[in-house]
Design an enzyme around this catalytic site. Structure first.
Site: not given
Length: 259
Positions: A52, A111
Site C-alpha cells: 500500500d 512482514y
C-alpha cells in the site's frame, strides 16, 4: 519470450504503493519505465504482491517477459539502478522458466512492523510510536491466537477482489528491540491491509482495551468493524518472499532493515 525475476527493494515513502495508479506515482510504474528505457521494449513488470501507499519493501520480487535473451544481466542491473532513482534498488535479474510467476508461486511472505516505545526523531520515518503504553508480553499472547484461525476477514480491507480470505499464519511474534519492538509475521498469503489491521488490534490488547477472549471474538466475528484501527504505513516492511527451489533460487542475502 523469455522470463526474468528481479530481486529489489524500495523505500515506499514517496510512492502510492506498488501497483500502477491513474494519477499517482507507483513503484511498478517506475520499474516499467526503467526497463522500457534499458531494453528498448514495452515491458510490464508483475510484482509478488501489492504494498500500500507508504509501505516499504526491504526485499521484493517481480518478473517480466522480454524478447530475446538478456546477455549481461549484471549490466542491466547497473543501468536500472541509474535510471530508477534513489528510492529503489535492484539487486539481481535472473532468468527463470517461462511459467514461473513471482506472485502465484510464492510460498510465503514475511512482514515486519516496527513499534517505537521511546521518542526518537531519527526513527519516526520508519516506525510508529503510539501515544499510550503497551504490554508487549500480552500482545505476544494475543499473536499466538492467530495460529488457531485461517479466515481473517476481520482484518481485510473491504470490497477487495480476492476470492477467499483464508490465510495460513506460519509465524507471529513481537520481538523486543532497544527502543521498541517489532512484529514479525509470516504467512502463505496476506489480505489487503491485513498486517496493519492485525497490529492495530494487537495494540488494543496491549493497552488493555481488549482481552484475549475479545481478541478471539474479533477474529471469529469476520467483521472488519470489530477490529482495531489500521496503524500507519511507514512502519511496515515486506522483508522476505520464499519460493519452491524448483521455481526460483535467490541470489540475495535477506536482512531486516533494522536490528
Amino acid at each position: 519470450m523469455h522470463r526474468y525475476f528481479i530481486e529489489m527493494a524500495y523505500n515506499g515513502s514517496r510512492f502510492h504503493g506498488w501497483q500502477i495508479q491513474p494519477n499517482a506515482i507507483s513503484v511498478q510504474e517506475v520499474m516499467n519505465d526503467g526497463l522500457n528505457k534499458a531494453l528498448r521494449q514495452d515491458i510490464n513488470v508483475v510484482g509478488c504482491g501489492r504494498t500500500d501507499t507508504g509501505v516499504h519493501a526491504s526485499y521484493f520480487v517481480a518478473h517480466f517477459d522480454c524478447v530475446g535473451v538478456i546477455e549481461d544481466p549484471e549490466q542491466l542491473v547497473f543501468k536500472l539502478n541509474r535510471i530508477v532513482g534513489k528510492d529503489i534498488v535492484v539487486y539481481s535479474i535472473l532468468k527463470v522458466d517461462s511459467d514461473a510467476h513471482s506472485r502465484f508461486h510464492a510460498s510465503s511472505r514475511t512482514y515486519h512492523y516496527y513499534l517505537q516505545t521511546e521518542k526518537n526523531p531519527f526513527l519516526s520515518e520508519f516506525s510508529y510510536r503510539p501515544l499510550f503504553k503497551v504490554d508487549i508480553e500480552l500482545m505476544n499472547n494475543a499473536a499466538k491466537l492467530l495460529f488457531d484461525y485461517t479466515d481473517f476477514t476481520s482484518f481485510s480491507k473491504l470490497h477487495t477482489d480476492t476470492k477467499t480470505n483464508n490465510c495460513k499464519i506460519l509465524h507471529a511474534a513481537w520481538e523486543q528491540q532497544a527502543q521498541g519492538a517489532v512484529l514479525v509475521i509470516k504467512a502463505d498469503r496476506f489480505l489487503r491491509n491485513m498486517v496493519r489491521a492485525v497490529v492495530g488490534t494487537l495494540l488494543e490488547v496491549g493497552r488493555g482495551k481488549l482481552t484475549l477472549q475479545q481478541f478471539r471474538e474479533v477474529i471469529e466475528s469476520m467483521d472488519r468493524g470489530k477490529a482495531g484501527t489500521s496503524v500507519p504505513p511507514q512502519a511496515l516492511f515486506l522483508v522476505d518472499i520464499e519460493y519452491p527451489q524448483e521455481v526460483f533460487q535467490s541470489k540475495v542475502k535477506r536482512q531486516p532493515p533494522f536490528s
